[in-house]
Motif scaffolding. Sequence first.
Motif, PDB file in Angstrom:
ATOM      1  N   ALA A 138       0.853  -1.194   0.000  1.00 47.59           N
ATOM      2  CA  ALA A 138       0.000   0.000   0.000  1.00 47.59           C
ATOM      3  C   ALA A 138       0.882   1.234   0.000  1.00 47.59           C
ATOM      4  CB  ALA A 138      -0.931   0.016   1.206  1.00 47.59           C
ATOM      5  N   MET A 139       0.353   2.294  -0.586  1.00 49.36           N
ATOM      6  CA  MET A 139       1.067   3.567  -0.658  1.00 49.36           C
ATOM      7  C   MET A 139       0.115   4.676  -0.245  1.00 49.36           C
ATOM      8  SD  MET A 139       2.932   2.953  -4.370  1.00 49.36           S
ATOM      9  CE  MET A 139       1.393   2.462  -5.153  1.00 49.36           C
ATOM     10  N   THR A 140       0.571   5.557   0.624  1.00 47.91           N
ATOM     11  CA  THR A 140      -0.253   6.690   1.047  1.00 47.91           C
ATOM     12  C   THR A 140       0.580   7.960   1.042  1.00 47.91           C
ATOM     13  OG1 THR A 140       0.252   6.485   3.419  1.00 47.91           O
ATOM     14  CG2 THR A 140      -1.606   5.186   2.571  1.00 47.91           C
ATOM     15  N   SER A 141      -0.122   9.078   1.080  1.00 48.14           N
ATOM     16  CA  SER A 141       0.536  10.377   1.205  1.00 48.14           C
ATOM     17  C   SER A 141      -0.025  11.101   2.419  1.00 48.14           C
ATOM     18  CB  SER A 141       0.299  11.217  -0.054  1.00 48.14           C
ATOM     19  OG  SER A 141       0.860  12.506   0.101  1.00 48.14           O
ATOM     20  N   ASP A 142       0.880  11.652   3.244  1.00 51.44           N
ATOM     21  CA  ASP A 142       0.436  12.409   4.422  1.00 51.44           C
ATOM     22  C   ASP A 142      -0.299  13.685   4.019  1.00 51.44           C
ATOM     23  OD1 ASP A 142       1.783  10.502   5.880  1.00 51.44           O
ATOM     24  OD2 ASP A 142       3.469  11.804   6.415  1.00 51.44           O
ATOM     25  N   ALA A 143       0.163  14.300   2.921  1.00 55.13           N
ATOM     26  CA  ALA A 143      -0.414  15.569   2.455  1.00 55.13           C
ATOM     27  C   ALA A 143      -0.463  16.604   3.582  1.00 55.13           C
ATOM     28  CB  ALA A 143      -1.815  15.348   1.882  1.00 55.13           C
TER      29      ALA A 143
END
Length: 402
Positions: free
Chosen positions: A254-259
């Motif tokens: 999985a890949m996420t961005s904190d933004a």
Amino acid sequence: MKRVVITGAGTINALGHSVPETFAAMREGICGIGPLDMRDVDRLSIRIGAQVRGFDGDARFDRQQRTLYDRFTQFALTAAQEAVAQSGLEFDGDLAGRSGVVLGTAGGGVGTWDDNYRAVYEERRNRVHPFTVPRLMNNAAAAHLSMAWNLQGPSFTVSTACASSNHAMAQAFALVRSGMAPAMLTGGSEAMLCFGGVKAWEGLRVMSHDACRPFSRDRSGMVQGEGAGIFVFEEYEHARARGADIHCEVAGFAMTSDASDIVMPSRDGAVRAMRGALADAGIALEAVGYINAHGTGTAANDRSECAAVREVFGDHAENLMISSTKSMHGHLIGGTGAVELLACIMALRDGVIAPTIGYREPDPECALDVVPNMARETQVDVALSNAFAFGGMNAVVALRAI
């Protein structure tokens, strides 16, 4: 969807010039961090790092090759040679036509940049070598791997700071799982331990002057390393049909961005990445036995990562082992996830959990089983490899014993 397995692994890093050497060092809790040996080290305030010592590029590559290969490319080719030989694959015909390379690097040819800046600005030369751009470009290592092994399928480079290798391996996994490629070379390489590379990191004021002590209350920061980790990801039925030796299965990612912030980590981003990797793999959280942590040795990372682990795993967090091998091989920046994947393979295949060395004082905010100072022999069936990068870019890979 196809199942994906690892059939070859290769590495060169501060702990060893091969996978067996690296495994042996991890078992013994050996520290690869020491005094830096480089030009103008006296001008640095940070004078330690996890350098690859005893590597003779002149002996390994001919003059024409050295003209084209930055140190990070040399590392990648060296590790890939071990990985491909171990896999037993011969890339020709349709296999060559569909297989490719996805590598991670944060800086690419940093040594080449450094040398040419010196030549132009310090020595006031008006010309640089015509192959300067092919040496320093981030995709140089991936390109040379594709040429060395006749890999004509999808080949590219991922650059997402400290998550580069995990992002790259996730893309390679997706390509094999989808059926687009039967096999991929993947991993990462970094060679940022030159004067300019260290000086830039000094400016962040996150570097330790003496050691990397993740999760320890008296931690003093991260320590840079260098090297490469390269793997052969292969479709399971393809590997089984040829009787390949399988290290483990790549089960999900999985890949996420904190933004949220360019440098400060977010617990929420890490939580979503770990949960996403488990969901993608179809693995219950109670099945996870080991996490190779991002574990940089900075207070911000260590505490937010431990809080994220507790949030994801709840009561099961007390049963987890979570170690940071950066305490031994340093932080390889874009190559770090690739070398750390080796610790997961060792856990799943050999039943040996790599330790977090340098641990001296418990931190109440990191109150988990961090496998302090000594490796542990115990069988685990599922492992996660975490990478949380500047820019808030998170990538978690889930692996399963097979």
